[in-house]
Each structure stands twice: as C-alpha cells, then as structure tokens.
Motif scaffolding. Structure first.
Motif, PDB file in Angstrom:
ATOM      1  N   TRP A  26      21.827 -25.825 -35.221  1.00 56.77           N
ATOM      2  CA  TRP A  26      22.507 -26.926 -35.982  1.00 56.77           C
ATOM      3  C   TRP A  26      21.600 -27.721 -36.940  1.00 56.77           C
ATOM      4  N   THR A  42      30.330 -34.191 -39.554  1.00 56.24           N
ATOM      5  CA  THR A  42      29.506 -34.135 -38.511  1.00 56.24           C
ATOM      6  C   THR A  42      30.221 -33.895 -37.183  1.00 56.24           C
ATOM      7  N   HIS A  43      29.548 -32.874 -36.439  1.00 50.97           N
ATOM      8  CA  HIS A  43      29.915 -32.723 -34.943  1.00 50.97           C
ATOM      9  C   HIS A  43      29.824 -33.884 -34.031  1.00 50.97           C
ATOM     10  N   GLU A  89      25.236 -31.489 -45.612  1.00 48.09           N
ATOM     11  CA  GLU A  89      26.301 -31.604 -44.441  1.00 48.09           C
ATOM     12  C   GLU A  89      25.521 -30.902 -43.314  1.00 48.09           C
ATOM     13  N   VAL A 131      34.642 -28.442 -39.940  1.00 46.06           N
ATOM     14  CA  VAL A 131      33.509 -28.798 -40.299  1.00 46.06           C
ATOM     15  C   VAL A 131      33.518 -29.185 -41.814  1.00 46.06           C
ATOM     16  N   ARG A 132      34.511 -27.943 -42.442  1.00 51.36           N
ATOM     17  CA  ARG A 132      34.810 -28.027 -43.753  1.00 51.36           C
ATOM     18  C   ARG A 132      36.163 -27.494 -44.322  1.00 51.36           C
ATOM     19  N   SER A 165      25.854 -28.638 -40.123  1.00 51.09           N
ATOM     20  CA  SER A 165      26.633 -27.518 -39.658  1.00 51.09           C
ATOM     21  C   SER A 165      26.010 -26.375 -39.015  1.00 51.09           C
ATOM     22  N   SER A 178      33.185 -20.266 -33.915  1.00 52.62           N
ATOM     23  CA  SER A 178      33.439 -20.624 -34.971  1.00 52.62           C
ATOM     24  C   SER A 178      34.806 -19.963 -35.256  1.00 52.62           C
TER      25      SER A 178
END
Length: 439
Positions: free
Chosen positions: A193, A65-66, A203, A127-128, A205, A84
C-alpha cells in the motif's frame, strides 16, 4: 420484514421508470443516492446487512483511501493481505446506441451505484471507479483474511443474482438485452500500500502481483461470470463443484485455459451453486431470486456459542468463516405435530476425509429441535435438516459453514493498527474435538 428491498436499488428504479411518462430530470434525480445518508442506509444497505446476518454500519462508505491506512503518509508504504475485485459492465455500448447519452449514462451509472451498495453491504472498500468498472478490495485489520475472501465472493455473487435473475425481465421489457458484468478476484498475501501520483493528483492503493492478477482475471471472465485465482481456492479450500477450468472452442475442438499467467492457475467460480445456499434467496424456474420472506414450511436457525456454551450471536448460511474450535448451534422453528426430524453433517476437504468424517447422521438427534457441532476441518461444510411431514413429503434445508485456518491478531496482516481482542473468537483446545460432533 425485508420484502422487496432490492426494488430500492438504483438500477431497479431506473429500469422501472424508463417507459413511464415522467420527465428525465425526475428519473435522474430519483436514481441519485448518497451511500452515507442515514435514510439511504436504512432503505437498503442496513437491511441487506441484517438479512445476511451482519449488524451495524458498513466498514467503508467512501471511495479512495482505505480506512486502515488513513494515517499512511506519502512516501511511506505498508504491507497487508488484501483481496482485490475488478468488475466491468458488458453491453453498455447498446445503451448509447438505443438511448440518448444522458439516459444511457443514467443506466450505466445505476449499475455502478448498485454494485457499490452491495460491495459496501459486504464490508468491501471501493478504491476506484473506472468508467463502467469498479476496483474494490476486501479485508481489514480486525477481520480474518478468509472472511475478507468470502465477502468478495458473496458480494460478486449477489450482484450477479440481481442482474441475471432478478432484473433480466426488466431489461427485456425495455427492449434491452440484460446488461452483464465480468468479475476477477484474487488475493495478495502481502500487497504494497503506497501513494502513487504527484502532489494534488495521487491516490493510495494496493500494488502487487496478485492485485494485477485480479485485473487480468476480470478480462478472462465471460459475461456474468467470476474468475478467481488459485490463492482464493486455496484459502477457502473451495470444493470441486464450485470451481472449473475455463473452456473455449478452437477449430471445432473444446480446449481448456487453466492459467491466467505463467503457471498461476485460474478457475471459473460457480456463483449460482454457491449462492443457492444463501438463506435469503430462493430458486424458482431455475433462477435464483431474492427471497427475504420467512420460509413457507420450516425455518432453520444457526448461532455461534461462546466458550461457555452460551449463545453469542446468530449467523447466516455461507456468510462467514469460522475458526477451528468454535461451537455452533442449529435449531428448527415450530413444526406441525407428527413430523419426523433428522439431522446430518456433510463435510468436504482433505482434513475431513483424513478423519473419515465426510457424511453422517448426527447420533441421537432424531426428532430433536436443536443440535450442536464443533468446527474442526478446513473447508466448506453443511448442516442438513430433513423434515418429513405427516403427508409423507420431505423438505431438506442446508446451512453452509466455512472453516478456515487458525489465525491470531497481527499475524495475517502487517498494519498500522492492531486487532482488538473482541474481533476474533476464543479457540478451544482442538484435542478435545470428537469427529462425530464436528464439521
């Protein structure tokens, strides 16, 4: 002060230990690091941040999570501008051919860890992690959009410096072809988002056309190269020498591949030329190498002045984007006697060209120890200092300055939290800017 901090990266430690007679468990444990421990941050991330002129702790040290969206609940969505970055490792298969699975994984993991370090140092957010790849984003609610874009390019360029130049001999000494990465970067002005997945398996994202484009750009990239979307070029007004169309050969003929999808343009970003202006690298034998020592000849300093003309803080070459209307000060360190000092400005872009302010020697600056310039034109520009020593030798040094569009808090990103007034710099009335003293 910062000697050999890149030796502390996990990939360096693993490569350095592969041929030593330590047992595998010790090697494995020595590469495992925790990005949120004070000891680790002191050993690398904070030192790198200090070297690039960025004080304080990283914006994010956690995956998932941002930080700007921790309060966003499932079923709710938020729009925000985001840059991104997708990167993956090329050549990881050779590791599993040469080494047992544990050692091969260790090397692959060491590169992933090193990339995460660098992303965090430049205020990105992971993020991942996708096997041998990473999905990260740059941008936050107290930061200009253009600064997030520049951070993504600087982080990717730094990783490529380390892999292609700094560590290439280490790979070869272990009988390996240097591992390489492919990077795709694009900017989405209004990404969505939202949580995706189901309860217990979801999640948060970003989603959007240009988020997907960044992934496609990564698949278009060659080894150790960065592919960017047209939005990246436009936001930073990148000069022609930093971008080129991707080329390929078909039936013996060279052709160009200008579009990533439909009519959306893609560009190959010349990270080597861009990074050559970083103040913390040097060029030796045609390669860029980390060089965190003080310069052997003279040192060029740069600082932002506040609206009263008083020193606000120092900044590093090509590491941030300034608003129009800022005032910058450049100064030179101690020199031997009888040196000649000359100061120049090299501007790029349509706005500087229209103002007929592309290249000039700063008036009345001969043999001055410092000069001041105002920021006026969108794009990348350079302050140049040339010092001629009594021997006749001339040394030239440059500081890169990026200047963005005007922006105000809350207009670039629709987020749950507003920007604080201290997160951007006061804008002077642009009508008082004189081209002869401007970038």
């Amino acid at each position: 002060m910062y000697d050999n901090i890149f030796n502390e990266l996990p990939i360096y430690r693993v490569l350095n230990g592969l041929n030593q007679t330590q047992d595998f468990r010790r090697l494995s444990e020595s590469s495992v690091v925790k990005a949120d421990t004070s000891q680790d941050l002191q050993s690398f991330v904070l030192k790198l941040r200090q070297a690039i002129g960025r004080p304080g702790v990283p914006f994010s040290t956690k995956i998932g999570t941002h930080p700007d969206f921790v309060s966003l609940q499932r079923g709710k969505s938020q729009r925000a501008a985001i840059t991104s970055v997708f990167l993956d490792i090329k050549g990881s298969t050779q590791l599993f051919e040469k080494y047992d699975y544990e050692r091969a994984f260790l090397m692959q993991e060491a590169i992933i860890q090193s990339a995460i370090y660098i992303i965090q140092a430049f205020d990105g957010h992971v993020v991942r992690i996708q096997g041998d790849g990473i999905f990260a984003v740059f941008g936050r609610n107290d930061y200009s959009v253009e600064n997030g874009v520049l951070d993504s390019l600087n982080a990717a360029s730094t990783l490529l410096i380390i892999l292609e130049s700094y560590l290439s001999e280490k790979f070869q000494s272990n009988g390996l072809k240097p591992l390489r990465v492919r990077v795709g970067i694009d900017h989405d002005k209004q990404s969505l988002w939202r949580h995706n997945g189901i309860d217990g398996c979801n999640e948060l994202s970003p989603h959007g056309y240009h988020v997907s484009m960044a992934s496609k750009l990564q698949s278009k990239a060659n080894s150790n190269s960065i592919m960017i979307g047209e939005h990246i070029r436009e936001l930073l007004h990148l000069p022609a020498e930093l971008i080129s169309q991707k080329k390929y050969t078909e039936n013996g003929r060279e052709k160009y591949d200008p579009f990533v999808r439909g009519d959306y343009k893609m560009w190959e970003f010349d990270w080597n030329s861009h990074a050559s202006h970083f103040s913390w690298v040097t060029k030796a034998s045609g390669k860029l190498l980390p060089s965190l020592n003080h310069a052997p000849d003279f040192t060029l300093h740069s600082a932002l002045l506040n609206k009263d003309g008083v020193l606000d803080r120092k900044f590093s070459s090509s590491m941030e984007v300034f608003k129009k209307g800022n005032s910058l000060k450049f100064s030179i360190g101690v020199l031997p006697k009888n040196c000649t000092v000359r100061w120049y400005v090299e501007n790029r872009g349509e706005e500087a060209e229209a103002a007929k302010c592309l290249y000039y020697e700063i008036p009345d600056s001969r043999n001055k120890t410092n000069v001041e310039r105002d920021t006026a034109y969108h794009g990348q520009h350079f302050l140049i200092c040339k010092v001629t020593y009594p021997s006749g030798k001339t040394i030239e040094k440059r500081i890169g300055v990026f200047i963005g569009h005007d922006w105000e808090p809350g207009t670039e990103r629709e987020v749950t939290e507003t920007r604080s007034s201290s997160s951007y710099f006061p804008t002077r009335n642009s009508s008082v800017l004189i081209p002869q003293r401007s970038f």
